[in-house]
Design a protein around this motif. Structure first.
Motif, PDB file in Angstrom:
ATOM      1  N   ASN A 145      37.047 -17.059  19.791  1.00 29.53           N
ATOM      2  CA  ASN A 145      36.822 -15.670  19.409  1.00 29.53           C
ATOM      3  C   ASN A 145      35.359 -15.242  19.406  1.00 29.53           C
ATOM      4  O   ASN A 145      35.035 -14.150  18.941  1.00 29.53           O
ATOM      5  N   ILE A 158      35.130 -13.733  25.111  1.00 31.84           N
ATOM      6  CA  ILE A 158      36.219 -12.759  25.261  1.00 31.84           C
ATOM      7  C   ILE A 158      35.719 -11.596  26.107  1.00 31.84           C
ATOM      8  O   ILE A 158      34.521 -11.433  26.323  1.00 31.84           O
ATOM      9  N   GLU A 175      38.422  -6.633  24.838  1.00 34.91           N
ATOM     10  CA  GLU A 175      38.978  -7.370  23.710  1.00 34.91           C
ATOM     11  C   GLU A 175      38.060  -7.282  22.491  1.00 34.91           C
ATOM     12  O   GLU A 175      38.525  -7.129  21.361  1.00 34.91           O
ATOM     13  N   GLN A 178      39.844  -5.861  19.427  1.00 33.58           N
ATOM     14  CA  GLN A 178      40.271  -6.895  18.490  1.00 33.58           C
ATOM     15  C   GLN A 178      39.187  -7.383  17.539  1.00 33.58           C
ATOM     16  O   GLN A 178      39.471  -8.121  16.607  1.00 33.58           O
ATOM     17  N   PHE A 223      35.295  -9.445  17.092  1.00 29.72           N
ATOM     18  CA  PHE A 223      34.663 -10.613  17.703  1.00 29.72           C
ATOM     19  C   PHE A 223      33.841 -11.362  16.677  1.00 29.72           C
ATOM     20  O   PHE A 223      33.536 -10.854  15.615  1.00 29.72           O
ATOM     21  N   CYS A 230      37.920 -15.078  10.557  1.00 27.28           N
ATOM     22  CA  CYS A 230      38.605 -14.973  11.843  1.00 27.28           C
ATOM     23  C   CYS A 230      40.090 -15.206  11.656  1.00 27.28           C
ATOM     24  O   CYS A 230      40.502 -16.035  10.841  1.00 27.28           O
ATOM     25  N   LYS A 232      44.518 -14.713  17.419  1.00 27.26           N
ATOM     26  CA  LYS A 232      45.052 -13.533  18.094  1.00 27.26           C
ATOM     27  C   LYS A 232      46.544 -13.334  17.832  1.00 27.26           C
ATOM     28  O   LYS A 232      46.990 -12.227  17.528  1.00 27.26           O
TER      29      LYS A 232
END
Length: 186
Positions: free
Chosen positions: A23, A28, A32, A36, A38, A113, A116
């Motif tokens: 991540n 990535i 993303e 999403q 990072f 974190c 996903k």
């Protein structure tokens, strides 16, 4: 079933490092990262071990697999990584409720974190809930920083009750310093 717990074995630390590597922003796509979120900092196994000796991190596990984590960073390990050291320095110069934070007992989330395939299941809130359950008797505030470009992360932190108290610049990136006051009700 997802279990919230604290790091208790070397394999937990390896699981954190492996999830982190997947991540990192450089690993990535740009799309993303925007969609999403990072991670910015990579930590060595040795530094993760130091963190967990000082105070075991909070992890979400499915069986033996780490699917989420919130790293516990205490003042004892502040000098082990440039980004963490800079964050502690900035926090210590910040004030909250009229008091310099260097004079308050606080703990830092060194990084957070969620894998996903486990996003959208409220794991950030569960990790932070377990963090509070485990550490609120020792510390008054939970503090971390979020890259201002990481809007997904900032939204998740505000949902939990974090508030922006300051900002810092590290590596030409602007960061918001956010604080969760454990004395306030959820």
């Amino acid at each position: 079933m997802i279990e919230m717990t604290r790091v208790s074995s070397p394999s937990d630390i390896i699981g954190i490092r492996d999830l982190q590597a997947l991540n990192l922003k450089q690993n990535i796509t740009a799309e993303e990262a925007i969609d999403q979120g990072f991670l910015t900092a990579a930590f060595t196994i040795e530094y993760l071990q130091e963190m967990n000796v000082a105070s075991p991190s909070i992890i979400a596990k499915v069986g033996d697999k780490v699917v989420g984590y919130a790293l516990v960073a205490t003042k004892e390990i502040r000098n082990g990584h440039d980004l963490i050291e800079g964050l502690f320095d900035a926090i210590d110069k910040s004030a909250y409720k009229g008091k310099l934070l260097k004079d308050v007992n606080y703990v830092v989330v060194g990084q957070l974190c969620v894998a996903k395939e486990y996003r959208g299941q409220d794991l950030v809130q569960k990790l932070y809930g377990h963090f509070k359950d485990c550490l609120s008797k020792e510390y008054t505030y939970l503090i971390t920083d979020i890259a201002q470009a990481n809007t997904r992360s900032l939204k998740a932190h505000k949902k939990r009750g974090f508030q922006i108290i300051n900002e810092l610049v590290y590596g030409e990136v602007k960061w918001d310093i956010v604080l969760w006051d454990w004395n306030l009700t959820d």
